[in-house]
Design an enzyme around this catalytic site. Structure first.
Site, PDB file in Angstrom:
ATOM      1  N   GLU A 223       0.828  -1.210   0.000  1.00 14.58           N
ATOM      2  CA  GLU A 223       0.000   0.000   0.000  1.00 14.58           C
ATOM      3  C   GLU A 223       0.863   1.261   0.000  1.00 14.58           C
ATOM      4  OE1 GLU A 223      -2.826  -0.398   3.238  1.00 14.58           O
ATOM      5  OE2 GLU A 223      -4.209  -1.501   1.969  1.00 14.58           O
TER       6      GLU A 223
ATOM      7  N   GLU B 188      -6.392  -7.796  -1.278  1.00 21.16           N
ATOM      8  CA  GLU B 188      -6.909  -7.969   0.084  1.00 21.16           C
ATOM      9  C   GLU B 188      -8.410  -7.707   0.021  1.00 21.16           C
ATOM     10  OE1 GLU B 188      -4.790  -5.547   2.955  1.00 21.16           O
ATOM     11  OE2 GLU B 188      -2.850  -6.040   2.077  1.00 21.16           O
TER      12      GLU B 188
HETATM   13  C1  GLA Z   1      -4.039  -2.942   4.779  1.00 27.04           C
HETATM   14  C2  GLA Z   1      -2.687  -3.569   4.657  1.00 27.04           C
HETATM   15  C3  GLA Z   1      -2.548  -4.849   5.393  1.00 27.04           C
HETATM   16  C4  GLA Z   1      -3.251  -4.776   6.706  1.00 27.04           C
HETATM   17  C5  GLA Z   1      -4.697  -4.419   6.506  1.00 27.04           C
HETATM   18  C6  GLA Z   1      -5.462  -4.363   7.807  1.00 27.04           C
HETATM   19  O1  GLA Z   1      -4.883  -3.174   3.753  1.00 27.04           O
HETATM   20  O2  GLA Z   1      -2.260  -3.743   3.338  1.00 27.04           O
HETATM   21  O3  GLA Z   1      -1.173  -5.062   5.603  1.00 27.04           O
HETATM   22  O4  GLA Z   1      -2.622  -3.831   7.484  1.00 27.04           O
HETATM   23  O5  GLA Z   1      -4.746  -3.159   5.930  1.00 27.04           O
HETATM   24  O6  GLA Z   1      -5.090  -3.267   8.590  1.00 27.04           O
END
Ligand code: GLA
Ligand code: ZN
Length: 666
Positions: free
Chosen positions: A144, A305
């Protein structure tokens, strides 16, 4: 690639003896891929140059034995403590000059040369070791990018990089002085060395400097990605690189980042810790993020995700209702996902994300969530396969620009005027009518669309103005909003009456405007009155026809919305922020004017999406409400799979298909 579903997996959080059980359970569900290692630096390089890749080899091997492939992440979002101890300057500095310390994640300065060397060493060894492994199918760089970095970093290394960026852009300091308007407040520079990043100042920062800083900062992150992608591609040719993006987040210009990727990925969390909105509202927010992600490369994408249960760090979200997780995953598929990877396999016993729940709870025992996701994978894998690479077909598009967004963030005009909320008001109205809509950059080909909505075209260039004009001349229906044509790309106001370079095309001038502070305005359209907020452009038509006029304030009777026919098309100018009811009315008119099609009429909270597949066209009806919903479905739509119950159950999804290869939208 026969991969429809996957999961984010952290084997290092669990005893080695558990891995086999996990892999067997994953296989049973239908999981075909895992992403691993994006936060595992310390476990893989516990001291400089000593790599302990064996445990990850073992995890990859166990998973592969169960038919599960691997995507590996580079861990540059979390450098370990020994690196920080050795090179403490890696820790980033915020606007106020404070260091952000070790103890969380994202405690890195992305320009720091010592950090780059640590990354080079790690990624080179990592790629050389795992690149030849046939079960490692691709990479994710960092995690991210942009997350937590919005206000980072303002250190001396970043300041120096900013100066280099400015030197490359402006060549000489006189040009920069002119284009930044440094005659104001005695801000002239004699050389580039005098320039600082926009650190905490006694008072407001020069808006041109700030805009360049935001652009520079995005470019730095994109270059940080490229620095790693070069190493990976060189060491392991033929493997894809993707990145997990965050929808409407804007620290990084995702159009630029997407250029360095084989395909983009999205992290899709409809219910976050703070979310309190009704389920049906989440449908439209989720859809907007997915459409935006698909627009980055105008290609199908992955979800890296996908929410599987309660999200939460300190606070927690509500539990997704039975069926809701499946509904969200199928929404991702309907709007262009080729593969859906769930976050995460099992809720972790320790660390900041203890309450970010996984497919399995802390106990590791399969429960309701596991069963729901297993059913989804088993029932829908063939559908996902038929859709791979296919796209929704849209005749409407919204122009989304990081530059315009940055400029509006720097000077929002009204504290509640948010770039995203302005375009979302139009997006939501199209969503409510099930009008497939692309979100596109202003460099995209407009001619593919019958209807183009270009909100807040605040910064304008002659080239872009010409492009809009050609679009309209060629038969397009174009919508502009207030605050269009106000400035040039350097964030300097135009001398021309507004909307500047677009005045002639719009057939009007805006000589006066009102910022609606602590008040609203009324707009009359035919017999109906609508309340609008934030802003009122007082339009003087010069060729345009009045569509609606203000009905309050000293400007009652002055046009608020106009339309001008031009060439084969028309251009609308909307001088105020549209409320939901006004947006609905406007969209009805725009669809009529443009001929852009909608899929189907549905009750509120039921979303209709159409995506082309390899062997036909697929239609999804997604019920985002807690009630059964009846929808009248065209006779040509044949239920896909077992059944398409009517009414659609709460949070249910019906899928249909037709044989045509080119989706028809009527
Ligand atoms: C984000 C991150 C993950 C995790 C999730 C939940 O999407 O990419 O590493 O931290 O949030 O917090
Ligand atoms: Zn820095």
């Amino acid at each position: 690639m026969n991969i429809q579903f996957g999961v984010d997996y952290y084997p290092e959080h669990w005893p080695r003896e558990r891995w086999e059980t996990d892999a067997a359970m994953m296989e049973e569900m239908g999981i075909r891929v895992v992403r691993m290692a994006e936060f595992s630096w310390f476990k893989l390089e516990p001291e400089k140059g000593r790599f302990t890749f064996e445990w990850l080899d073992e995890a990859i091997r166990i998973l592969a034995a169960h038919g599960i492939e691997t995507i590996l992440g580079t861990p540059s979002a979390a450098p370990p403590a020994w690196i920080i101890r050795q090179d403490p300057d890696i820790q980033p500095v915020d606007r106020e000059g404070r260091r952000r310390h070790f103890g969380g994640r994202h405690h890195d300065c992305q320009s720091n040369p010592a950090y780059r060397e640590h990354i080079r060493r790690y990624v080179t060894a990592f790629a050389a070791h795992f690149g030849p492994n046939p079960h490692v199918i691709g990479w994710q760089i960092d995690n991210e990018l942009g997350n937590s970095h919005a206000e980072l970093c303002f250190c001396e290394s970043c300041a120096e990089r900013f100066r280099e960026w400015l030197r490359a852009k402006y060549s000489d300091i006189e040009t920069l002085n002119r284009r930044w308007g440094t005659d104001f407040w005695s801000q002239g520079y004699t050389c580039f060395e005098e320039i600082q990043p926009p650190r905490l100042t006694a008072t407001g920062v020069n808006p041109s400097q700030m805009l360049d800083w935001k652009r520079f900062h995005s470019d730095l992150i994109v270059e940080f990605h490229r620095f790693q992608s070069r190493i990976l591609h060189a060491a392991a040719p033929g493997k894809f690189i993707t990145h997990n993006m965050m929808g409407l987040a804007d620290t990084v210009n995702y159009y630029d980042l997407a250029e360095d990727l084989e395909f983009v990925s999205q992290d899709q969390y409809p219910v976050m810790q703070k979310t309190t909105e009704l389920p049906r509202y989440l449908g439209s927010r989720g859809a907007a993020a997915l459409d935006l992600i698909r627009g980055l490369k105008q290609q199908s994408f992955w979800i890296m995700e996908q929410q599987s249960s309660i999200s939460g760090w300190g606070e927690m979200s509500r539990m997704p209702r039975p069926g809701e997780v499946k509904l969200w995953a199928l929404q991702s598929v309907a709007r262009g996902a080729d593969t859906v990877v769930f976050f995460r396999w099992r809720s972790c016993l320790f660390g900041t994300e203890q309450y970010w729940h996984g497919i399995l709870p802390h106990s590791g025992r399969p429960g309701r969530t596991w069963a729901e996701i297993r059913d989804l994978m088993q029932q829908y894998a063939p559908l996902v396969e038929s859709l791979r690479g296919g796209m929704p077909v849209s005749e409407a598009a919204i122009v989304y620009s990081y530059d315009q967004k940055y400029a509006m963030q720097i000077q929002p005009h009204h504290p509640d005027l948010k770039y995203d909320e302005i375009w979302l008001a139009y997006y939501m109205a199209l969503y409510r009518k099930n009008v497939p809509t692309d979100i596109i950059p202003d460099r995209a080909d407009f001619s593919r669309y019958k209807l183009l909505i270009a909100p807040l075209q605040y910064l304008m260039t002659p080239e872009l103005a010409r492009k809009y004009e050609e679009y309209v001349q060629g038969g397009g229906t174009l919508v502009f909003t207030m605050r269009t044509g106000v400035k040039d790309r350097d964030n300097i106001c135009t001398e021309e009456p507004l909307p500047g370079l677009l005045a002639e095309l719009c057939g009007l001038h805006v000589y006066e405007y009102d910022c609606l502070r602590g008040m609203s305005a009324e707009v009359r359209w035919g017999e109906d009155i609508y309340t609008t907020e934030l802003w009122a452009d007082l339009i003087t038509p010069e060729g345009a026809e009045t569509v609606a006029a203000y009905a309050s304030e000293y400007y009652a009777g002055v046009p608020a919305i106009t339309c001008r026919r031009c060439g084969k098309g028309r251009v609308y100018y909307v001088g105020t922020a549209v409320s939901a009811d006004l947006a609905d009315r406007l969209c009805t008119e725009l669809l009529e004017a443009s001929g852009a099609g909608s899929i189907l009429d549905t009750p509120e909270g039921v979303e209709a999406v159409c995506r082309q597949g390899r062997d036909g066209t697929y239609y999804f009806l997604l019920n985002h409400t807690e009630r059964p919903q009846n929808v009248e479905v065209p006779a040509s739509w044949k239920p896909w799979g077992e059944h398409a119950p009517m009414p659609i159950p709460p949070f249910g999804v019906n899928v249909y298909r037709t044989d045509d290869l080119f989706a028809k939208i009527t």
